[in-house]
Design a protein around this motif. Structure first.
Motif, PDB file in Angstrom:
ATOM      1  N   GLU A 352       0.936  -1.193   0.126  1.00 17.22           N
ATOM      2  CA  GLU A 352      -0.041   0.035  -0.202  1.00 17.22           C
ATOM      3  C   GLU A 352       0.762   1.311   0.092  1.00 17.22           C
ATOM      4  O   GLU A 352       0.452   2.314  -0.841  1.00 17.22           O
ATOM      5  N   ARG A 353       1.999   1.208   0.785  1.00 19.76           N
ATOM      6  CA  ARG A 353       2.928   2.308   0.943  1.00 19.76           C
ATOM      7  C   ARG A 353       3.661   2.688  -0.399  1.00 19.76           C
ATOM      8  O   ARG A 353       4.009   3.778  -0.723  1.00 19.76           O
ATOM      9  N   SER A 354       4.066   1.724  -1.035  1.00 15.78           N
ATOM     10  CA  SER A 354       5.049   1.876  -2.218  1.00 15.78           C
ATOM     11  C   SER A 354       4.519   2.792  -3.252  1.00 15.78           C
ATOM     12  O   SER A 354       5.454   3.849  -3.598  1.00 15.78           O
ATOM     13  N   GLU A 356       2.476   5.231  -2.920  1.00 18.58           N
ATOM     14  CA  GLU A 356       2.413   6.486  -2.218  1.00 18.58           C
ATOM     15  C   GLU A 356       3.997   7.199  -2.296  1.00 18.58           C
ATOM     16  O   GLU A 356       3.976   8.521  -2.479  1.00 18.58           O
ATOM     17  N   THR A 357       5.079   6.346  -2.278  1.00 20.83           N
ATOM     18  CA  THR A 357       6.151   6.985  -2.113  1.00 20.83           C
ATOM     19  C   THR A 357       6.770   7.710  -3.661  1.00 20.83           C
ATOM     20  O   THR A 357       7.290   8.554  -3.709  1.00 20.83           O
ATOM     21  N   ARG A 359       4.303   8.724  -5.877  1.00 21.24           N
ATOM     22  CA  ARG A 359       3.661  10.221  -5.837  1.00 21.24           C
ATOM     23  C   ARG A 359       4.204  11.182  -4.856  1.00 21.24           C
ATOM     24  O   ARG A 359       4.484  12.485  -5.321  1.00 21.24           O
ATOM     25  N   GLU A 360       4.584  10.882  -3.706  1.00 14.27           N
ATOM     26  CA  GLU A 360       5.372  11.947  -2.775  1.00 14.27           C
ATOM     27  C   GLU A 360       6.703  12.552  -3.550  1.00 14.27           C
ATOM     28  O   GLU A 360       7.019  13.612  -3.541  1.00 14.27           O
ATOM     29  N   GLU A 363       5.907  14.808  -6.418  1.00 16.39           N
ATOM     30  CA  GLU A 363       5.520  16.141  -6.001  1.00 16.39           C
ATOM     31  C   GLU A 363       6.522  17.016  -5.338  1.00 16.39           C
ATOM     32  O   GLU A 363       6.825  18.017  -5.390  1.00 16.39           O
ATOM     33  N   ASP A 444      11.851   4.972   2.048  1.00 22.24           N
ATOM     34  CA  ASP A 444      10.731   5.586   2.846  1.00 22.24           C
ATOM     35  C   ASP A 444      10.933   5.175   4.268  1.00 22.24           C
ATOM     36  O   ASP A 444      11.156   3.988   4.573  1.00 22.24           O
TER      37      ASP A 444
END
Length: 469
Positions: A352-354, A356-357, A359-360, A363, A444
């Motif tokens: 789930e976290r991978s 998002e890293t 995308r972050e 940004e 992360d």
């Protein structure tokens, strides 16, 4: 029972095998001697020379020495095998008893265990020696003697066909009557030893309460009960000797009578004096073989009761040991299963976290470029390219898929009845490798924290797997 006791032979297999081999050599030599003796008598009757007599004498001497050598070797190997077998049996019994729980100790009294470790083991040892020596010699002697007697005189050999069933039926009746008595005797041995043990441990109490006469009567009653049962059993087995003697001398009388008639009627062509002598010798060998078999049956009758009592102890300890292993295995499976569930949960968090890293990172990269370039227009395709390169670099999809596959295989192994310790150990190494790869790819903090927890669970599973066969 036989399979359970035979497992105690172990390092004494070699003398156990060599004993019957040497015994076969002795039997062959002993069955050859009467045949040569008959040929010698017939040769002398026909007027042979001294050289022929010396030639026969030399052959008989060599065969007799070979028989002596084979017999000595078989006795040596039998003693070594039986003593070693008894040593291993006592060793196994003693160490099995050391693992008894209180429930096991309540079932077997101390006096009973002492009897099983001493008297019962001695009976088994004697029976084992007879089985590998006499139990081979008697049937082999019986077969060889019957074959030789048929070769010398087929009609006279029919006498044995009538005598052997009579003897066999008598032995069957004796064993059937004596076996229950021997089983009862060994149980009463336990009561006798228990009486002695109580008197030795509580000697001061017996003297303090002036109970010597009572304890003496108690011991005498137990001893007399053992004596009576042994007396009954021995009276039955004592019939073995007169029955055997009756069969031996009846066969000798019948052989002598019918052989004399055959010699007279055939004029010595069908049967000679030497052949008659060899027939009498073979009849003695056949009936002595049957007597040996009867002795074996007597010993096995006693050993059977002892063997059952010994196997009760061995199987009781084995059952407790297997139950303990089953309980321990169940607890291990529950613990490992719970930790595998934790690994699956942590793997799901990493999955789930991978994304998002990525995308972050995109940004953060856009914000930094805007800060540096300020009014300059930012190339969006360049940012997407950098984000794609970063995403490919930190992608852990393959690792998590393999990780879940390994976890699934471990669960299947936990349900298997076969030894899986080595396979699970290897698979845990693969799980640890995938965890290290995930940790090295992701920068992360949250994923790093999950990877540390995941590796901690893997290490705990590795420690538990060391206790699995």
């Amino acid at each position: 029972m036989i399979k359970r006791l035979a497992a105690c032979i172990r390092e004494y297999k070699r003398p156990t095998i060599l004993t019957p081999v040497c015994m076969v050599g002795e039997v062959v030599c002993e069955c050859t001697i009467p045949l040569l003796t008959a040929d010698l008598i017939n040769a002398i009757q026909n007027g042979c020379t001294m050289q022929t007599i010396l030639s026969f004498g030399l052959k008989l001497f060599v065969i007799a020495m070979l028989s002596l050598g084979f017999g000595s070797l078989s006795g040596w190997f039998a003693a070594e095998a039986a003593a070693g077998f008894a040593k291993n049996l006592r060793h196994d019994l003693y160490y099995q008893v050391q693992g008894f729980s209180f429930a096991n100790i309540d079932r077997f009294s101390t006096s009973s265990l002492v009897t099983r470790l001493t008297t019962d083991v001695t009976n088994i040892q004697n029976a084992f020696m007879m089985c590998i020596r006499i139990a081979v010699r008697a049937p082999m002697m019986l077969v060889f003697a019957v074959v030789m007697s048929v070769r010398v005189g087929k009609q006279l050999a029919l006498i044995f066909a009538g005598i052997m069933p009579v003897l066999g039926f008598a032995l069957f009746l004796m064993i059937r009557s004596a076996l229950p008595l021997f089983e009862a005797v060994f149980k009463k041995y336990d009561a006798l030893n228990n009486s002695v043990q109580e008197n030795v441990q509580a000697m001061r109490v017996v003297k303090s309460f002036v109970r010597e006469d009572y304890e003496t009567e108690k011991f005498s009653a137990a001893s007399d009960s053992v004596r009576k049962d042994f007396l009954k059993a021995e009276k039955i087995l004592a019939l073995n000797s007169p029955v055997m003697q009756f069969c031996v001398y009846t066969s000798m009388i019948l052989i002598s009578y019918f052989a004399a008639k055959l010699i007279v009627t055939s004029g010595g062509t069908y049967l000679g004096v030497g052949s008659l002598t060899s027939m009498i010798t073979y009849s003695m060998q056949i009936l002595m073989s049957l007597m040996m078999l009867s002795m074996i049956f007597v010993m096995l009758t006693m050993a059977q009761a002892s063997g059952k009592r010994i196997c009760e102890v061995l199987d009781e300890a084995l059952a407790s040991y297997n139950q303990m292993r089953a309980t321990e295995g169940k607890k291990l499976a529950e613990d490992i299963g719970g930790r595998l569930t934790t690994i699956e949960t942590l793997t799901g968090k990493v999955e789930e976290r991978s994304p998002e890293t990525v995308r972050e990172y995109r940004e953060k990269l856009t914000a930094r470029m805007q800060e540096v370039l300020q009014s300059t227009t930012i190339d969006e395709s360049r940012i997407l390219t950098e984000a794609a390169i970063y995403a490919d670099k930190i992608a852990v999809d393959e690792e998590t898929v393999r990780l879940r596959s390994h976890v699934s295989q471990l669960r299947d192994m936990l349900l298997s009845d076969e030894p899986m310790g080595r396979k699970m150990d290897f698979l845990i190494q693969e799980v640890n490798r995938e965890s290290n790869t995930i940790g090295s790819k992701c920068n992360d903090v949250a994923i790093a924290r999950d990877v540390v927890a995941l590796k901690a669970e893997v290490e705990k599973i590795r420690e538990q797997v060391q206790n699995i066969e």
